[in-house]
Design a protein around this motif. Structure first.
Motif, short mmCIF file in Angstrom:
data_model
loop_
_atom_site.label_atom_id
_atom_site.label_comp_id
_atom_site.label_asym_id
_atom_site.label_seq_id
_atom_site.Cartn_x
_atom_site.Cartn_y
_atom_site.Cartn_z
N UNK A 111 35.46 70.06 -99.53
CA UNK A 111 34.03 69.96 -99.84
C UNK A 111 33.78 70.98 -100.94
N UNK A 112 32.95 70.64 -101.89
CA UNK A 112 32.61 71.59 -102.95
C UNK A 112 31.13 71.48 -103.28
N UNK A 113 30.49 72.63 -103.43
CA UNK A 113 29.08 72.68 -103.81
C UNK A 113 28.95 72.49 -105.32
N UNK A 114 27.91 71.79 -105.73
CA UNK A 114 27.62 71.64 -107.16
C UNK A 114 27.56 73.00 -107.84
N UNK A 115 27.06 74.00 -107.13
CA UNK A 115 26.86 75.32 -107.71
C UNK A 115 28.14 76.14 -107.81
N UNK A 116 29.29 75.55 -107.44
CA UNK A 116 30.54 76.29 -107.56
C UNK A 116 30.80 76.57 -109.03
N UNK A 117 30.95 77.82 -109.38
CA UNK A 117 31.12 78.27 -110.75
C UNK A 117 29.83 78.09 -111.55
N UNK A 118 28.70 78.47 -110.91
CA UNK A 118 27.41 78.39 -111.59
C UNK A 118 27.41 79.32 -112.80
N UNK A 119 28.22 80.36 -112.77
CA UNK A 119 28.34 81.31 -113.87
C UNK A 119 29.81 81.43 -114.22
N UNK A 120 30.19 81.29 -115.49
CA UNK A 120 31.62 81.37 -115.80
C UNK A 120 32.17 82.79 -115.84
N UNK A 121 31.30 83.80 -115.73
CA UNK A 121 31.74 85.17 -115.99
C UNK A 121 31.99 86.00 -114.73
N UNK A 122 31.92 85.40 -113.56
CA UNK A 122 32.16 86.17 -112.34
C UNK A 122 33.54 86.81 -112.35
N UNK A 123 33.70 87.87 -111.55
CA UNK A 123 34.92 88.70 -111.65
C UNK A 123 36.15 88.09 -110.99
N UNK A 124 35.97 87.47 -109.81
CA UNK A 124 37.18 87.02 -109.09
C UNK A 124 37.02 85.58 -108.62
N UNK A 125 38.11 85.03 -108.07
CA UNK A 125 38.14 83.60 -107.76
C UNK A 125 37.23 83.26 -106.56
N UNK A 126 36.96 84.27 -105.73
CA UNK A 126 36.00 84.01 -104.63
C UNK A 126 34.61 83.77 -105.20
#
Lengths: 194, 410
Positions: B142-157
């Motif tokens: 299952x994946x939320x549409x908002x997964x990777x809402x920002x490309x600049x987050x620090x880690x894969x979580x």
């Protein structure tokens, strides 16, 4: 001619197949009563044909907004201050969550962002007030919807909202929603998209 | 005889001692019971816990903290950086709610599923009745549409933690719809939950009849309350918001219903709307990824996950030079349809700064795009492109010469 009749029969059979109609095979479960269906059947489509009888105006809604304690979470002027979503444009604090669909006047305020006013009615009816969901009468939901539409400059203060007028309200984002294409098994989302 | 080896006599002595404990040791056993906290006994016997040295945990998304002032939970992220294989433990499965939600406390004996609308025979089922019907078990992400809402987050979580994968068990929705007898003019269903906000979404009837499931179990036990106990709709490969939790109603209808949960996901541009139902092919390297630290040059096993809403993952390639060259990775798990697949590749790090990337190809032959390819499609500058639908573009991880790992886009 016999082959034509055969073709006709074959094409009718084909239609029946695509209609997915078939006899029950397990006999598990029972028929719900009309009352059970009525109690749960709350989803309102853009046609508004599911809307119940009742009516309301912005003036009645303004009084309800105070009486039902909407202001406690959404603010006296519909400006959240960070606690609950903003309801009235121009008063919102900057939103850190990007708009999913194109914003209306840079605003993600639901009351004007949704392409159909029926969505607002449906959401107030099913989801508000927090902790007392489903407690509002149809008249109250019509009034609160009218209040939000008036405060966002979509309708006039004395316009009566009911099952006939509400679906006809022209929302600023009415053209902001192209329907998703037909879904088919084994096809990519969009031909030509990388 | 080597004195260190246990001899028969010693064994017998030990055996006698053990027998003594077993036969006359009731006092000792009860003494242990008194000294062992109930919680510890529960863990030893009733429901096992993980080692105290394992501390991997979920975190709320930074943009909307949970719980908020009202006690509502929004989006909570799976620790993909610690993951192995393809199954997310139920306790670490991501959770997301549109407006934020309380977890409802539903008694399964009282729960009902109603199917009505454009059907010949409206039906209402108890949980026991649903379990009398033929079931299937399938592994799906299952994946939320908002997964990777920002490309600049620090880690894969933070970048990719709004996806998880589990085994789901339940009744095919097509079976239930056939029992009810769908009428020929029907084209959509509206699925609705029983929680306080009664979240609902419109799903094409073709999808409902294809592979949707009405699930009561996840990873071999009843679905966890946060995941929709006692009943959840599974629409494999579709965005998370379609996987209706606390499912109590399916209405068969003849139009897209534009529900509250629907309208934010569609767009004035039909091309953008087309990208919102199904998740595109997507992969990410989970090790090494942002925040990890390599101990020095030498051999490492690159590991990651790949998935697609269109079907199974056919292949995954990995680049260790920022996308200039690609090597085929090994698929280290079964590649189920609409499920995470685990890939890996042995790699010798020379100690120099480099960029790691992965890209996957699904069973339709669709290749996971780079951000530059998406920008070209929309005719937008690559640094400003807004990826429509769930962002499935290639994720770069930059390894610094000191072995620290960073988001290549931050």
């Amino acid at each position: 001619m016999a082959w034509r009749r055969l073709l006709l029969v074959a094409s009718i059979l084909g239609i029946c197949q695509t209609a997915w109609s078939q006899s029950p095979t397990f006999g598990v479960g029972r028929a719900p009563t009309a009352e059970e269906i009525r109690a749960w059947d709350i989803a309102i489509s853009p046609t508004g044909k599911e809307l119940p009888p009742g009516q309301g105006t912005a003036k009645e809604g303004a009084a309800l907004y105070v009486r039902k304690a909407c202001a406690a979470c959404h603010g006296v002027k519909g400006s959240s201050g960070g606690h609950a979503p903003t309801l009235i444009k121009g008063s919102e604090v900057p939103n850190t969550v990007p708009c999913l669909s194109p914003c209306v006047n840079d605003s993600n305020v639901m009351a004007i962002h949704s392409p159909y006013a029926t969505v607002i009615w449906d959401y107030i009816n099913r989801g508000m007030p927090l902790g007392k969901e489903g407690s509002l009468t149809p008249n109250e939901v019509y009034s609160l919807t009218a209040f939000l539409l008036f405060k966002n400059d979509v309708i006039k203060e004395d316009e009566v909202m009911d099952a006939q007028s509400l679906p006809k309200v022209k929302m600023p984002n009415r053209d902001g929603a192209a329907l998703p294409p037909e879904w088919k098994h084994g096809e990519p989302r969009l031909q030509g998209y990388p | 005889m080597n004195s260190k080896k246990p001899n028969r006599r010693g064994f017998l002595k030990g055996g006698a001692a053990l027998a003594g404990v077993a036969a006359g040791g009731a006092g000792l056993a009860s003494g242990q019971t008194a000294g062992t906290p109930a919680k510890k006994l529960d863990e030893l016997i009733a429901y096992g816990d993980r080692s105290r040295f394992v501390t991997s945990k979920r975190i709320p998304v930074a943009e909307r903290h949970s719980p908020d002032e009202f006690g509502l939970t929004f989006h909570v992220l799976t620790p993909l950086q610690d993951s192995h294989g393809i199954i997310t433990p139920s306790s670490l499965h991501y959770t997301a709610t549109h407006r934020g939600a309380f977890v409802p406390d539903i008694d399964p004996k009282e729960h009902r599923l109603m199917i009505h609308g454009m059907v010949d025979r409206p039906l209402i089922f108890t949980m026991d009745e649903l379990k009398r019907l033929p079931s299937v078990s399938r592994i799906h992400f299952i994946e939320c549409l908002g997964n990777r809402a920002r490309p600049t987050h620090k880690n894969v979580q933070e970048t990719h933690g709004l996806t998880s994968c589990a085994e789901w068990t339940g009744v095919p929705l097509s079976l239930l719809l056939k029992e009810a007898g769908v009428q020929s003019a029907a084209s959509w269903i509206v699925a609705e939950g029983a929680e306080e906000v009664k979240g609902n979404s419109s799903i094409p009837l073709a999808k409902a009849m294809d592979d949707c499931m009405v699930c009561y179990a996840q990873n071999g036990e009843p679905i966890r309350p946060q995941q929709g106990f006692p009943l959840r709709l599974m629409a494999p490969g579709f965005e998370g918001i379609y996987q209706i939790k606390y499912l109590r109603r399916i209405k068969v209808v003849d139009r897209f219903y534009m529900t509250y949960d629907d309208y934010g996901h569609i767009n004035p541009d039909p091309k953008a709307s087309a990208l919102t139902h199904q998740i595109g092919p997507k992969s990410v390297i989970t090790f090494p990824s942002g925040g990890h630290q390599l101990s020095g040059p030498g051999i490492y096993q690159i590991s990651g996950l790949a998935w697609s809403g269109a079907g199974a993952i056919r292949s995954v390639e990995v680049s260790t030079d920022g996308g200039q060259s690609w090597k085929k990775a090994e698929l280290q798990s079964p590649a189920y349809r609409m499920a995470h697949a685990r890939f890996g590749l042995g790699w010798k790090w020379d100690g120099k700064e480099c960029v790691l990337m992965s890209r996957c190809t699904d069973e339709l032959g669709t290749v996971q795009p780079t951000r530059a390819e998406v920008a070209k499609f929309w005719n937008e500058p690559v640094d400003k492109v807004r990826v429509r639908g769930a962002d499935n573009t290639v994720q770069p991880w930059r390894i610094s010469s000191d072995g620290s790992v960073h988001n290549g886009m931050a």
